[in-house]
Design an enzyme around this catalytic site. Sequence first.
Site, mmCIF file in Angstrom:
data_model
loop_
_atom_site.group_PDB
_atom_site.id
_atom_site.type_symbol
_atom_site.label_atom_id
_atom_site.label_comp_id
_atom_site.label_asym_id
_atom_site.label_seq_id
_atom_site.Cartn_x
_atom_site.Cartn_y
_atom_site.Cartn_z
ATOM 1 C CE1 TYR A 79 34.105 11.340 -11.926
ATOM 2 C CE2 TYR A 79 34.514 11.599 -14.287
ATOM 3 C CZ TYR A 79 33.827 11.955 -13.142
ATOM 4 O OH TYR A 79 32.857 12.927 -13.210
ATOM 5 C CG ASP A 129 22.894 18.012 -11.817
ATOM 6 O OD1 ASP A 129 23.472 17.406 -10.898
ATOM 7 O OD2 ASP A 129 22.900 17.627 -13.004
ATOM 8 C CG HIS A 188 19.936 14.164 -17.473
ATOM 9 N ND1 HIS A 188 20.433 12.897 -17.616
ATOM 10 C CD2 HIS A 188 20.783 14.779 -16.600
ATOM 11 C CE1 HIS A 188 21.528 12.752 -16.870
ATOM 12 N NE2 HIS A 188 21.750 13.870 -16.241
ATOM 13 C CG HIS A 229 22.716 17.397 -18.046
ATOM 14 N ND1 HIS A 229 21.763 17.969 -17.220
ATOM 15 C CD2 HIS A 229 23.660 16.898 -17.212
ATOM 16 C CE1 HIS A 229 22.114 17.784 -15.959
ATOM 17 N NE2 HIS A 229 23.278 17.151 -15.911
ATOM 18 N NE ARG A 267 29.651 14.567 -11.559
ATOM 19 C CZ ARG A 267 29.697 13.310 -11.174
ATOM 20 N NH1 ARG A 267 30.629 12.513 -11.656
ATOM 21 N NH2 ARG A 267 28.818 12.827 -10.324
ATOM 22 C CD GLU A 299 26.249 18.480 -12.166
ATOM 23 O OE1 GLU A 299 26.299 17.659 -11.226
ATOM 24 O OE2 GLU A 299 25.509 18.335 -13.153
ATOM 25 C CG ASP A 335 -1.936 -1.083 1.172
ATOM 26 O OD1 ASP A 335 -2.252 -1.524 0.044
ATOM 27 O OD2 ASP A 335 -2.415 -1.525 2.224
ATOM 28 C CG HIS A 378 30.851 12.438 -17.493
ATOM 29 N ND1 HIS A 378 30.783 13.810 -17.448
ATOM 30 C CD2 HIS A 378 31.529 12.065 -16.373
ATOM 31 C CE1 HIS A 378 31.363 14.235 -16.345
ATOM 32 N NE2 HIS A 378 31.849 13.204 -15.679
ATOM 33 C CG HIS A 397 25.146 6.859 -12.975
ATOM 34 N ND1 HIS A 397 24.586 6.410 -14.149
ATOM 35 C CD2 HIS A 397 25.427 8.166 -13.186
ATOM 36 C CE1 HIS A 397 24.543 7.407 -15.022
ATOM 37 N NE2 HIS A 397 25.056 8.479 -14.463
ATOM 38 C CD GLU A 445 27.280 17.034 -15.239
ATOM 39 O OE1 GLU A 445 27.572 16.091 -14.491
ATOM 40 O OE2 GLU A 445 26.131 17.274 -15.603
ATOM 41 C CG ASP A 463 25.895 14.716 -9.034
ATOM 42 O OD1 ASP A 463 25.015 15.591 -8.853
ATOM 43 O OD2 ASP A 463 26.178 14.262 -10.157
HETATM 44 N N1 GLY Z 1 23.167 14.423 -11.231
HETATM 45 C C1 GLY Z 1 22.976 13.981 -12.552
HETATM 46 C C2 GLY Z 1 23.941 14.565 -13.463
HETATM 47 O O1 GLY Z 1 24.885 15.196 -13.043
HETATM 48 O O2 GLY Z 1 23.795 14.486 -14.650
HETATM 49 MN MN MN Z 2 24.472 16.975 -14.182
HETATM 50 MN MN MN Z 3 24.955 16.019 -11.082
#
Ligand code: GLY
Ligand code: MN
Ligand code: MN
Length: 441
Positions: free
Chosen positions: A389, A272, A362, A355, A406, A408, A41, A351, A244, A385, A261
């Site tokens: 790594y 973000d 995103h 974005h 990173r 960002e 539930d 990466h 991730h 960002e 992050d």
């Molecule tokens: N937190 C998701 C990204 O940085 O794209």
């Molecule tokens: Mn991001």
């Molecule tokens: Mn992020």
Amino acid sequence: MQAELTPDIALHRARRDRVLQQMGAGVLVLATAPEVIRNRDAHYPYRYDSHFHYLTAFAEPEAVLVLIAGPEPRQILFCRDKNLEREIWDGFRFGPEAAREQFRFDTTFAYDALDDELPKLLENQPTLYYAIGFDPAWDARMLGWLNTVRAKGRTGVSAPSALLDARAIIDEMRLIKDAHELALMQRAADISAAGHVAAQRVCKPGMGEWQIEAELLYHFRKGGCQAPAYTSIVAGGANACVLHYVGNDQPLHDGDLLLIDAAGEYHGYAADITRTFPVNGRFSGAQRDVYEIVLAAQLAAIDAVKPGNTWNAPHDTALRVLTQGLRDLKLLTGELDGLLEQEAYKPFYMHKTGHWLGLDVHDAGEYKLNGAWRTLQAGMTLTVEPGLYIRPSEDVPKAFWNIGIRIEDDVAVTENGCHVLTSAAPKTITDIEQVMHHGTR
Ligand code: GLY
Ligand code: MN
Ligand code: MN
């Protein structure tokens, strides 16, 4: 705490007017997100569909927007009926009558009337605009309604003969933020940055990743965000090299870096933010060297966010600085342009540099138009960002192993350049060490 920013209903109606103008003719049908059961539930926290919210500001589940374009445009909402029993258990519902007034629709119907009313709204319309394939259950219902209309063919009624994706129009509108959206995004950014400052203040060796996550979530919610914008990444040591990583269940060790992050969502709009700092409050030599490269890449990429530059300019800029940095560290050898061409940075930077950001972390909007990276223009909002790594490897000196960094920020393109929405989150080595040791920069 700052005053609450509330949705501007006139603005949402004006957005619907703009969609109607762009449609020219036809009917648009857009459902909000369904409620999702977590187990038994218990439901996942409800989150409306972003496209639906953009055009309605209506936050209840079980709601459908219908827009009919043409000489007599109509804006229609289907929503749940008033229901005293359900309202005692689950809370207030506007009901069709109040929703029509409050959210400025021409007509409203009960959600339960969809099967009766929706086919009538499709009749004799040349084109159906719809989020094709977004939800298989909705696709099935829509095909059913289209068949209901087709079955009336002998009475002279016709069904839409063209099907277009409603999101193509709305995505382009969402890409350019208006002043109200920018204010909401600034608030999301400010609250989220305060969470990062708090995390830097409390972090100490021996704490757990989950305790830092708790600190962030506490500040996001306390500051007025309704929810986190996405699952927080709180990654100590080697975990920072897992892009991730969301386990957030490991202890934090003296001498390791911590990559966070995490950010909140304010009235639907996401921040973000990523920051990386030493668990013990002092960057080691190797950490410092790598950090300065990522920071230089990020600052150069932010400089490349300006009207007239292409979407990819910040990424290309970051790649050049990162690759030169990897050469300086002797992690890559060779001539810079050749290394860029071969994508030699890929084992350390896999990466893209950002974005679109908005109602979705995103966010909506194409990145290329007719095969070419699109040009940045005022009102677009994006993240910047870059990262490095460095996983354990024979070719890499041990001092660099498991350094994952990173940085960002969220930026809004302005007429002359860009505005960094998230500058309240410390990111220079001096500022971070100051905050970690003295609580303030
Ligand atoms: N937190 C998701 C990204 O940085 O794209
Ligand atoms: Mn991001
Ligand atoms: Mn992020």
